[in-house]
Design a protein around this motif. Structure first.
Motif, PDB file in Angstrom:
ATOM      1  N   HIS A  40      -4.111   9.784  -3.246  1.00 27.57           N
ATOM      2  CA  HIS A  40      -4.620  10.485  -2.063  1.00 27.57           C
ATOM      3  C   HIS A  40      -5.637   9.613  -1.340  1.00 27.57           C
ATOM      4  O   HIS A  40      -6.498   8.994  -1.965  1.00 27.57           O
ATOM      5  N   ALA A  41      -5.546   9.632  -0.011  1.00 30.85           N
ATOM      6  CA  ALA A  41      -6.535   8.980   0.852  1.00 30.85           C
ATOM      7  C   ALA A  41      -6.966   9.987   1.904  1.00 30.85           C
ATOM      8  O   ALA A  41      -6.147  10.741   2.436  1.00 30.85           O
ATOM      9  N   ALA A  42      -8.294  10.020   2.222  1.00 30.93           N
ATOM     10  CA  ALA A  42      -8.855  11.066   3.059  1.00 30.93           C
ATOM     11  C   ALA A  42      -8.662  10.849   4.541  1.00 30.93           C
ATOM     12  O   ALA A  42      -8.944  11.723   5.338  1.00 30.93           O
ATOM     13  N   ASN A  43      -8.177   9.653   5.002  1.00 27.07           N
ATOM     14  CA  ASN A  43      -7.891   9.422   6.424  1.00 27.07           C
ATOM     15  C   ASN A  43      -6.900   8.264   6.550  1.00 27.07           C
ATOM     16  O   ASN A  43      -6.526   7.624   5.550  1.00 27.07           O
ATOM     17  N   GLY A  44      -6.484   7.977   7.814  1.00 33.43           N
ATOM     18  CA  GLY A  44      -5.475   6.943   8.033  1.00 33.43           C
ATOM     19  C   GLY A  44      -5.934   5.566   7.622  1.00 33.43           C
ATOM     20  O   GLY A  44      -5.159   4.777   7.054  1.00 33.43           O
ATOM     21  N   ARG A  45      -7.203   5.211   7.899  1.00 39.33           N
ATOM     22  CA  ARG A  45      -7.693   3.874   7.559  1.00 39.33           C
ATOM     23  C   ARG A  45      -7.663   3.660   6.059  1.00 39.33           C
ATOM     24  O   ARG A  45      -7.181   2.622   5.566  1.00 39.33           O
ATOM     25  N   LEU A  46      -8.207   4.627   5.305  1.00 38.01           N
ATOM     26  CA  LEU A  46      -8.214   4.496   3.847  1.00 38.01           C
ATOM     27  C   LEU A  46      -6.801   4.502   3.286  1.00 38.01           C
ATOM     28  O   LEU A  46      -6.496   3.815   2.299  1.00 38.01           O
ATOM     29  N   ALA A  47      -5.923   5.277   3.932  1.00 45.14           N
ATOM     30  CA  ALA A  47      -4.534   5.325   3.466  1.00 45.14           C
ATOM     31  C   ALA A  47      -3.850   3.982   3.650  1.00 45.14           C
ATOM     32  O   ALA A  47      -3.074   3.528   2.780  1.00 45.14           O
ATOM     33  N   PHE A  48      -4.087   3.295   4.797  1.00 42.92           N
ATOM     34  CA  PHE A  48      -3.471   1.992   5.013  1.00 42.92           C
ATOM     35  C   PHE A  48      -3.955   0.991   3.975  1.00 42.92           C
ATOM     36  O   PHE A  48      -3.171   0.218   3.409  1.00 42.92           O
ATOM     37  N   GLU A  49      -5.277   0.997   3.705  1.00 46.05           N
ATOM     38  CA  GLU A  49      -5.828   0.069   2.700  1.00 46.05           C
ATOM     39  C   GLU A  49      -5.227   0.357   1.325  1.00 46.05           C
ATOM     40  O   GLU A  49      -4.898  -0.559   0.565  1.00 46.05           O
ATOM     41  N   ALA A  50      -5.087   1.649   0.987  1.00 47.85           N
ATOM     42  CA  ALA A  50      -4.513   2.008  -0.308  1.00 47.85           C
ATOM     43  C   ALA A  50      -3.043   1.617  -0.382  1.00 47.85           C
ATOM     44  O   ALA A  50      -2.553   1.180  -1.439  1.00 47.85           O
ATOM     45  N   ALA A  51      -2.319   1.739   0.745  1.00 48.72           N
ATOM     46  CA  ALA A  51      -0.892   1.391   0.753  1.00 48.72           C
ATOM     47  C   ALA A  51      -0.695  -0.099   0.513  1.00 48.72           C
ATOM     48  O   ALA A  51       0.218  -0.509  -0.215  1.00 48.72           O
ATOM     49  N   MET A  65      -5.923  13.083  11.994  1.00 47.61           N
ATOM     50  CA  MET A  65      -6.928  12.684  11.011  1.00 47.61           C
ATOM     51  C   MET A  65      -8.008  11.877  11.713  1.00 47.61           C
ATOM     52  O   MET A  65      -7.753  11.243  12.752  1.00 47.61           O
ATOM     53  N   PRO A  66      -9.222  11.836  11.163  1.00 52.08           N
ATOM     54  CA  PRO A  66     -10.286  11.006  11.754  1.00 52.08           C
ATOM     55  C   PRO A  66     -10.033   9.519  11.497  1.00 52.08           C
ATOM     56  O   PRO A  66      -9.306   9.150  10.576  1.00 52.08           O
ATOM     57  N   GLU A  67     -10.648   8.698  12.346  1.00 54.30           N
ATOM     58  CA  GLU A  67     -10.623   7.231  12.254  1.00 54.30           C
ATOM     59  C   GLU A  67      -9.257   6.632  12.580  1.00 54.30           C
ATOM     60  O   GLU A  67      -9.139   5.696  13.344  1.00 54.30           O
ATOM     61  N   ASP A  69      -5.108   8.213  13.149  1.00 48.89           N
ATOM     62  CA  ASP A  69      -4.198   9.339  12.984  1.00 48.89           C
ATOM     63  C   ASP A  69      -2.904   8.880  12.297  1.00 48.89           C
ATOM     64  O   ASP A  69      -2.703   7.704  11.986  1.00 48.89           O
ATOM     65  N   GLY A  70      -2.019   9.835  12.078  1.00 52.92           N
ATOM     66  CA  GLY A  70      -0.798   9.560  11.343  1.00 52.92           C
ATOM     67  C   GLY A  70       0.153   8.631  12.076  1.00 52.92           C
ATOM     68  O   GLY A  70       0.853   7.815  11.448  1.00 52.92           O
ATOM     69  N   TYR A  71       0.211   8.719  13.422  1.00 52.33           N
ATOM     70  CA  TYR A  71       1.085   7.828  14.184  1.00 52.33           C
ATOM     71  C   TYR A  71       0.631   6.391  14.024  1.00 52.33           C
ATOM     72  O   TYR A  71       1.441   5.478  13.800  1.00 52.33           O
ATOM     73  N   GLU A  72      -0.670   6.146  14.138  1.00 55.06           N
ATOM     74  CA  GLU A  72      -1.176   4.767  14.019  1.00 55.06           C
ATOM     75  C   GLU A  72      -0.980   4.244  12.611  1.00 55.06           C
ATOM     76  O   GLU A  72      -0.654   3.074  12.402  1.00 55.06           O
ATOM     77  N   LEU A  73      -1.204   5.108  11.619  1.00 57.03           N
ATOM     78  CA  LEU A  73      -0.977   4.689  10.227  1.00 57.03           C
ATOM     79  C   LEU A  73       0.476   4.282  10.040  1.00 57.03           C
ATOM     80  O   LEU A  73       0.767   3.222   9.445  1.00 57.03           O
ATOM     81  N   CYS A  74       1.417   5.073  10.550  1.00 56.14           N
ATOM     82  CA  CYS A  74       2.843   4.758  10.417  1.00 56.14           C
ATOM     83  C   CYS A  74       3.167   3.443  11.115  1.00 56.14           C
ATOM     84  O   CYS A  74       3.909   2.610  10.589  1.00 56.14           O
ATOM     85  N   ARG A  75       2.596   3.246  12.325  1.00 54.95           N
ATOM     86  CA  ARG A  75       2.862   2.018  13.086  1.00 54.95           C
ATOM     87  C   ARG A  75       2.392   0.802  12.286  1.00 54.95           C
ATOM     88  O   ARG A  75       3.081  -0.227  12.208  1.00 54.95           O
ATOM     89  N   ARG A  76       1.193   0.856  11.694  1.00 56.83           N
ATOM     90  CA  ARG A  76       0.673  -0.293  10.953  1.00 56.83           C
ATOM     91  C   ARG A  76       1.485  -0.539   9.677  1.00 56.83           C
ATOM     92  O   ARG A  76       1.703  -1.686   9.286  1.00 56.83           O
ATOM     93  N   VAL A  77       1.861   0.556   9.017  1.00 59.97           N
ATOM     94  CA  VAL A  77       2.668   0.377   7.807  1.00 59.97           C
ATOM     95  C   VAL A  77       3.986  -0.306   8.140  1.00 59.97           C
ATOM     96  O   VAL A  77       4.430  -1.244   7.450  1.00 59.97           O
ATOM     97  N   LYS A  78       4.630   0.132   9.219  1.00 58.59           N
ATOM     98  CA  LYS A  78       5.908  -0.448   9.593  1.00 58.59           C
ATOM     99  C   LYS A  78       5.753  -1.887  10.089  1.00 58.59           C
ATOM    100  O   LYS A  78       6.710  -2.693  10.013  1.00 58.59           O
ATOM    101  N   SER A  79       4.581  -2.249  10.576  1.00 57.06           N
ATOM    102  CA  SER A  79       4.351  -3.609  11.081  1.00 57.06           C
ATOM    103  C   SER A  79       3.921  -4.558   9.967  1.00 57.06           C
ATOM    104  O   SER A  79       3.993  -5.779  10.137  1.00 57.06           O
ATOM    105  N   GLU A  80       3.389  -4.016   8.869  1.00 57.58           N
ATOM    106  CA  GLU A  80       2.924  -4.846   7.763  1.00 57.58           C
ATOM    107  C   GLU A  80       4.140  -5.366   6.997  1.00 57.58           C
ATOM    108  O   GLU A  80       5.013  -4.596   6.585  1.00 57.58           O
TER     109      GLU A  80
END
Length: 620
Positions: A40-51, A65-67, A69-80
């Motif tokens: 579990h991660a409490a926001n998108g930034r922490l989730a990306f780092e954990a991923a 989500m703060p910091e 959101d889910g769209y930006e998290l998905c975009r970064r995951v797909k770009s990484e």
């Protein structure tokens, strides 16, 4: 044990991106029940780092989500580069049509609609996991320009990814429509249930109101009962203290009236040539003394139970009524006149009135009490009527009844007062009343198995009716003429010990008039010395001693007499005699207790009893 991905056999590790601890905990619970590994991660930034660090099998992300959101998290995951093939499921309300475009832009793999059911969420996860290998193998991405709502959107995504996203979007839309329909049905049901609930609540409120009113009434009644109990307890304490005081007063009164009682009875018995007036005066005096003695004897009822030794005798109600009129004249005539008030007394006494069985002194006291109450009920004066009537039976098969009525033309009573006037401690006289008068009247009537009837109306006066059963016949014992005077055949030498000089003189005079030789001693010490000195030459046949005396009391005198001469009888003469006999409290060394004021018969019977007891068995 983690669930295995079908193709690789690798445990499925799911990363949850959710800022709500409650939602995250719920989602973790659902996934762990299926055997998935959960982070579990409490926001998108922490989730990306954990991923980046964990390399999870799948990411499930809230959209808002703060910091980050889910769209930006998905975009970064797909770009990484190291995470590009990690499937991402977005959890959204799908309330805005642009949500689909944003999902396509960030290359999300699937949508899950909030609020979701557990089975629905799990089916989406399994669908994505099952299709992910095919999607990963395809490796064909297409750029598509989409115009929506006046804006151009560039979508870069594989065909399966677009298909999956659109399919999940369609499913979400269908779910929303179903939920909307269900919501409408639910609303209709809710509206119906609300109406039912409203009616039920109204019924419950009404029932509760009724119950509360009943409870309030019970509380008021309990409070009234408690207040009455407290008042009664307080009154009982006062009465107990009064009773203790009355015991001492009774002793003094009995001492005081004993000489009068003995002299009056002696004159009536021994002076046959008395004038009619003198004899009438003496008889009235005797009745008054007997009533005083009976009243004093009842003082202990304030704190002691009445004994059972009540003897009924024939009572002539007409004679008793005339006596009470004379005895109460000051109360109904003289005292009101001092205030300028006139109370007239009228008697209506039936002729040839049969006798009833009862205790004359108690009925006389009851009638006196009723007359006093009637006078109090006529503060401005009025007519007081005393009436005797022989009434026909009300119920067939029952005998005639004798009615003794006290009627006044006074204030009268309302219905509540009439019902409560017999209650102990209930009074309408304020501080002047004890609330015991009518209660004692009622108690007397119950002891006589008689009835008390009350007729009253405000402003028109009150009638108190005492109703007695007329016996079919008076038993021989009850109807027989007075027993002949008791005569002590022997002339005795008697020692009388009492510290009251008047009583000592009167008792000596009465005994001497019967022919006895009497020596008087005015204290316990003098009595013991006189008895001891006489034993050697002229002993006493009997000793009569008072109980309560200073220095040496009657118990010690009796003990000294018995120690010197065990065969000499001792009579204890006391104002507490009735109470001691009722309690069985006969002191050692005492042969007989004689109550003050004594009757001549009782005195003579006590002498005979003691003389008989002192004789040897063969001489009795």
């Amino acid at each position: 044990m983690s669930s295995l991905q079908p193709s690789s056999g690798r445990p499925v590790e799911i990363l949850i991106a959710e800022d709500s601890p409650t939602q995250a905990q719920r989602l973790r619970h659902v996934l762990e029940k299926q055997g998935y590994g959960v982070h579990h991660a409490a926001n998108g930034r922490l989730a990306f780092e954990a991923a980046v660090y964990l390399r999870p099998t799948m990411i499930i992300s809230d959209v808002v989500m703060p910091e980050m959101d889910g769209y930006e998290l998905c975009r970064r995951v797909k770009s990484e580069q190291t995470l590009g093939n990690t499937p991402v499921i977005l959890v959204t309300t799908l309330s805005d049509p642009l949500d689909v475009i944003r999902g396509l832009e960030c290359r999300a793999d699937n949508f899950v609609l909030k609020p979701y059911e557990e089975s629905h969420l799990l089916s989406h996860i399994q669908f994505v996991l099952a299709n992910h290998p095919v999607q990963h193998a395809e490796q064909v991405e297409t750029e598509v320009e989409i115009f929506f709502n006046g804006r151009k959107h560039l979508i870069t995504s594989g065909r399966l990814q677009v298909l999956n996203l659109l399919l999940s979007t369609y499913q979400a839309a269908m779910q929303r429509n179903r939920e909307l329909g269900q919501t409408q049905d639910t609303l209709r049901r809710a509206n119906f249930e609300l109406q039912q609930l409203t009616q039920e609540l109204e019924d419950r409120v009404f029932q509760r109101t009724v119950e509360l009113e009943r409870k309030n009434e019970e509380l008021r009644q309990a409070y009234d009962d408690l207040r009455k109990t407290q008042e009664a307890a307080l009154q009982q304490e006062r009465l107990s203290a009064l009773g203790q005081m009355a015991s001492g007063i009774a002793h003094d009164i009995n001492n005081a009236i004993s000489p009068v009682a003995m002299y009056t009875e002696s004159l009536l018995e021994s002076e046959p040539n008395l004038s009619t007036r003198a004899r009438s005066y003496l008889e009235t005096t005797q009745r008054a003394i007997q009533d005083v003695a009976a009243t004093v004897g009842r003082m202990r009822e304030f704190y002691r139970q009445r004994g059972t030794e009540v003897v009924f005798a024939p009572v002539n109600m007409n004679d008793l009524a005339r006596q009470v009129v004379d005895l109460t004249r000051a109360r109904w005539s003289d005292m009101p006149q001092q205030r300028g008030v006139v109370v007239k007394m009228r008697t209506e006494l039936a002729s040839d009135l049969p006798a009833v069985l009862g205790v004359e002194s108690e009925i006389r006291e009851t009638l006196t009490n009723l007359i006093f109450n009637a006078v109090d009920a006529m503060p401005e004066g009025g007519m007081l009527t005393l009436r005797t009537i022989v009434a026909a039976p009300v119920v067939s098969g029952t005998g005639e009844r004798l009615h003794l009525e006290v009627t006044d033309t006074g204030l009268g009573m309302d219905e509540e007062t009439r019902h409560r006037c017999l209650e102990p401690f209930f009074t309408t006289k304020g501080e002047r009343g004890t609330g015991l008068g009518l209660a004692m009247v009622y108690g007397m009537m119950r002891r006589h198995s008689a009835e008390l009837e009350i007729e009253s109306e405000l402003g028109l006066g009150t009638t108190m009716r005492l109703s007695f059963a007329i016996p079919a016949s008076i038993s021989a014992d009850a109807a027989k003429s007075p027993a002949p005077a008791v005569v002590v055949s022997e002339k005795l030498r008697i020692l009388v010990v009492d510290d009251d000089p008047v009583l000592l003189t009167s008792l000596r005079d009465i005994l001497e008039s019967d022919g006895h030789a009497v020596i008087a001693a005015n204290s316990g010490r003098a009595g013991m010395e006189t008895f001891s000195a006489a034993q050697s030459h002229e002993p006493f046949a009997l000793v009569i001693t008072d109980l309560g005396m200073p220095d040496i009391d009657g118990r010690k005198v009796a003990a000294a007499v018995k120690n010197t001469s065990p065969g000499t009888p001792v009579i204890l003469f006391t104002g507490w005699g009735q109470r001691m006999m009722a309690d069985g409290d006969i002191p050692p060394h005492v042969d007989r207790i004689l109550s003050k004021p004594p009757k001549l018969r009782e005195l003579r019977e006590a002498l005979i009893f003691c003389l008989e007891s002192a004789k040897p068995v063969e001489q009795r």
